[in-house]
Design a protein around this motif. Structure first.
Motif, PDB file in Angstrom:
ATOM      1  N   ALA A 127      -1.801   2.676   5.418  1.00  0.00           N
ATOM      2  CA  ALA A 127      -1.938   1.326   6.520  1.00  0.00           C
ATOM      3  C   ALA A 127      -0.757   0.243   6.636  1.00  0.00           C
ATOM      4  O   ALA A 127       0.006  -0.247   7.374  1.00  0.00           O
ATOM      5  CB  ALA A 127      -3.022   1.787   6.411  1.00  0.00           C
ATOM      6  N   SER A 128      -0.738   0.107   4.898  1.00  0.00           N
ATOM      7  CA  SER A 128       0.610  -1.115   5.192  1.00  0.00           C
ATOM      8  C   SER A 128       1.448  -1.358   3.413  1.00  0.00           C
ATOM      9  O   SER A 128       0.897  -0.431   2.720  1.00  0.00           O
ATOM     10  CB  SER A 128      -0.647  -2.091   4.320  1.00  0.00           C
ATOM     11  N   PHE A 129       2.436  -0.793   4.272  1.00  0.00           N
ATOM     12  CA  PHE A 129       3.657  -0.300   3.749  1.00  0.00           C
ATOM     13  C   PHE A 129       4.400  -1.469   2.944  1.00  0.00           C
ATOM     14  O   PHE A 129       4.102  -1.584   1.170  1.00  0.00           O
ATOM     15  CB  PHE A 129       4.934   0.112   4.559  1.00  0.00           C
ATOM     16  N   PRO A 130       3.679  -2.631   2.721  1.00  0.00           N
ATOM     17  CA  PRO A 130       4.324  -3.537   1.561  1.00  0.00           C
ATOM     18  C   PRO A 130       2.871  -3.408   0.310  1.00  0.00           C
ATOM     19  O   PRO A 130       3.077  -4.045  -0.626  1.00  0.00           O
ATOM     20  CB  PRO A 130       3.914  -4.860   2.162  1.00  0.00           C
ATOM     21  N   LEU A 131       2.075  -3.558   0.786  1.00  0.00           N
ATOM     22  CA  LEU A 131       0.608  -3.129  -0.171  1.00  0.00           C
ATOM     23  C   LEU A 131       0.625  -2.322  -0.905  1.00  0.00           C
ATOM     24  O   LEU A 131       0.016  -2.734  -2.108  1.00  0.00           O
ATOM     25  CB  LEU A 131      -0.646  -3.623   1.316  1.00  0.00           C
ATOM     26  N   TYR A 132       0.980  -1.210  -0.224  1.00  0.00           N
ATOM     27  CA  TYR A 132       0.421   0.001  -1.230  1.00  0.00           C
ATOM     28  C   TYR A 132       2.088  -0.084  -1.618  1.00  0.00           C
ATOM     29  O   TYR A 132       1.791   0.042  -3.588  1.00  0.00           O
ATOM     30  CB  TYR A 132       1.718   1.189   0.274  1.00  0.00           C
ATOM     31  N   PHE A 133       3.371  -0.331  -1.731  1.00  0.00           N
ATOM     32  CA  PHE A 133       4.148  -0.308  -3.119  1.00  0.00           C
ATOM     33  C   PHE A 133       4.260  -1.323  -3.425  1.00  0.00           C
ATOM     34  O   PHE A 133       4.722  -1.447  -4.806  1.00  0.00           O
ATOM     35  CB  PHE A 133       5.926  -0.510  -1.903  1.00  0.00           C
ATOM     36  N   GLY A 134       3.854  -2.819  -2.934  1.00  0.00           N
ATOM     37  CA  GLY A 134       3.526  -4.085  -4.100  1.00  0.00           C
ATOM     38  C   GLY A 134       2.294  -3.242  -5.336  1.00  0.00           C
ATOM     39  O   GLY A 134       2.279  -2.998  -6.601  1.00  0.00           O
ATOM     40  N   SER A 135       1.260  -2.480  -4.611  1.00  0.00           N
ATOM     41  CA  SER A 135      -0.282  -1.782  -5.474  1.00  0.00           C
ATOM     42  C   SER A 135       0.785  -0.939  -7.025  1.00  0.00           C
ATOM     43  O   SER A 135       0.681  -0.397  -7.828  1.00  0.00           O
ATOM     44  CB  SER A 135      -1.193  -1.334  -4.881  1.00  0.00           C
ATOM     45  N   LEU A 136       1.808  -0.167  -5.895  1.00  0.00           N
ATOM     46  CA  LEU A 136       2.567   0.831  -6.761  1.00  0.00           C
ATOM     47  C   LEU A 136       3.159   0.606  -7.846  1.00  0.00           C
ATOM     48  O   LEU A 136       3.291   0.845  -9.070  1.00  0.00           O
ATOM     49  CB  LEU A 136       2.739   1.944  -5.713  1.00  0.00           C
ATOM     50  N   ALA A 137       3.697  -0.238  -7.373  1.00  0.00           N
ATOM     51  CA  ALA A 137       4.691  -0.919  -8.813  1.00  0.00           C
ATOM     52  C   ALA A 137       4.004  -2.112 -10.259  1.00  0.00           C
ATOM     53  O   ALA A 137       4.911  -0.869 -11.354  1.00  0.00           O
ATOM     54  CB  ALA A 137       5.695  -2.358  -8.147  1.00  0.00           C
ATOM     55  N   VAL A 138       2.607  -2.901  -9.426  1.00  0.00           N
ATOM     56  CA  VAL A 138       1.474  -2.417 -10.733  1.00  0.00           C
ATOM     57  C   VAL A 138       1.734  -1.610 -12.037  1.00  0.00           C
ATOM     58  O   VAL A 138       1.233  -1.687 -12.548  1.00  0.00           O
ATOM     59  CB  VAL A 138       0.538  -3.473 -10.397  1.00  0.00           C
ATOM     60  N   PHE A 139       0.692  -0.663 -10.864  1.00  0.00           N
ATOM     61  CA  PHE A 139       0.369   0.231 -11.353  1.00  0.00           C
ATOM     62  C   PHE A 139       0.948   1.331 -12.385  1.00  0.00           C
ATOM     63  O   PHE A 139       1.141   1.381 -13.328  1.00  0.00           O
ATOM     64  CB  PHE A 139       0.099   2.196  -9.965  1.00  0.00           C
ATOM     65  N   ILE A 140       2.749   1.258 -12.302  1.00  0.00           N
ATOM     66  CA  ILE A 140       3.632   1.816 -12.564  1.00  0.00           C
ATOM     67  C   ILE A 140       3.796   1.202 -13.724  1.00  0.00           C
ATOM     68  O   ILE A 140       3.924   1.987 -15.887  1.00  0.00           O
ATOM     69  CB  ILE A 140       4.745   1.612 -11.888  1.00  0.00           C
ATOM     70  N   ALA A 141       3.797   0.012 -13.951  1.00  0.00           N
ATOM     71  CA  ALA A 141       3.932  -1.295 -14.861  1.00  0.00           C
ATOM     72  C   ALA A 141       2.901  -0.752 -15.785  1.00  0.00           C
ATOM     73  O   ALA A 141       3.265  -0.489 -17.047  1.00  0.00           O
ATOM     74  CB  ALA A 141       3.973  -2.258 -14.251  1.00  0.00           C
ATOM     75  N   ALA A 142       2.501  -1.196 -14.962  1.00  0.00           N
ATOM     76  CA  ALA A 142       0.733  -0.586 -16.722  1.00  0.00           C
ATOM     77  C   ALA A 142       0.378   0.702 -17.393  1.00  0.00           C
ATOM     78  O   ALA A 142       0.144   0.553 -18.690  1.00  0.00           O
ATOM     79  CB  ALA A 142      -0.928  -0.665 -15.936  1.00  0.00           C
ATOM     80  N   SER A 143       0.744   1.911 -16.251  1.00  0.00           N
ATOM     81  CA  SER A 143       1.282   2.713 -17.156  1.00  0.00           C
ATOM     82  C   SER A 143       1.837   3.606 -18.139  1.00  0.00           C
ATOM     83  O   SER A 143       2.166   3.623 -18.920  1.00  0.00           O
ATOM     84  CB  SER A 143       0.801   4.350 -15.808  1.00  0.00           C
ATOM     85  N   LEU A 144       2.902   2.313 -17.822  1.00  0.00           N
ATOM     86  CA  LEU A 144       4.707   2.926 -18.375  1.00  0.00           C
ATOM     87  C   LEU A 144       3.904   1.691 -19.611  1.00  0.00           C
ATOM     88  O   LEU A 144       4.409   2.160 -21.009  1.00  0.00           O
ATOM     89  CB  LEU A 144       5.882   2.079 -17.728  1.00  0.00           C
TER      90      LEU A 144
END
Length: 238
Positions: A127-144
């Protein structure tokens, strides 16, 4: 600063030519997405609502936990580390450049899923492009960050592969992307909260920001960063 940016750019270009990173960051996630996307939506039409998020979690976890650690071992478990030290290059430079390079590659892979899924499988976009990709960035950083800890702490490739799989498989099975977490026994529900995949999926699947899903990822990221600093100091002495 220019030297650092040059190092990151160079590492990104080298990673493009790396078969292992190409397979784990692009081929495997996108192939799984192409095959399982149709299966998921055929078995359960409701899967269209979270197909992008579930395939993204799988792709990021594959690249971060299976693709990144062996690449770090190639640097810090070989003579390349001695070259770094002999030329006065800080050991952290290799780690940061590979982290940022892998981050970019995974973000590109996730963007492909984000664009293709609605076209190929009629998946519902977030539903929210900024919220999704903001959440994605945090998730990628934590996984890496977890992948970095693995790559710095385990020097044997075969042992590293086994440990990476031990972390990767339960993180996927218990995250909720394969089946609802509500169907899991209580113990497995609790165990799933250890892995960033669970929190990343929850945060990306929500249409509204919830701090309760963000702080576990931040905690994982900060803890892993501290461990990486300690591991680099240990490598500096050897």
């Amino acid at each position: 600063m220019s030297a650092f940016l040059y190092g990151v750019t160079l590492q990104w270009k080298l990673d493009i030519r790396s078969k292992s990173l190409l397979i784990t960051c692009y081929v495997v996630p996108l192939l799984f997405f192409a095959v399982m996307g149709g299966i998921f939506t055929s078995i359960n039409p409701e899967a269209k609502n979270t197909l992008i998020q579930s395939m993204t979690v799988l792709g990021v976890s594959t690249g971060a936990l299976i693709g990144l650690p062996p690449s770090l071992v190639e640097i810090y478990g070989s003579d390349i580390k001695k070259v770094y030290k002999a030329n006065g290059v800080p050991l952290y430079l290799g780690l940061i450049s590979m982290f940022l390079s892998a981050f970019i590659h995974l973000l590109i892979m996730c963007a492909i899923i984000y664009i293709v899924a609605p076209i190929a499988f009629d998946a519902a976009p977030p539903a929210s492009f900024p919220l999704y990709f903001g959440s994605l960035a945090v998730f990628i950083a934590a996984s890496l960050s977890i992948g970095c800890v693995l790559g710095l702490s385990v020097k044997n490739q075969s042992k590293l592969t086994m440990i990476s799989q031990v972390i990767f498989l339960p993180s996927i099975m218990l995250s909720g992307i394969m089946f609802p977490v509500a169907l899991l026994p209580g113990f497995f529900k609790i165990a799933g909260k250890i892995f960033p995949a669970t929190w990343g999926y929850d945060m990306m699947a929500d249409d509204i920001f919830h701090f309760g899903s963000l702080w576990p990822l931040i905690t994982i990221l900060l803890t892993a960063a501290i461990l990486c600093v300690l591991l680099l100091k240990r490598l500096q002495k050897t």
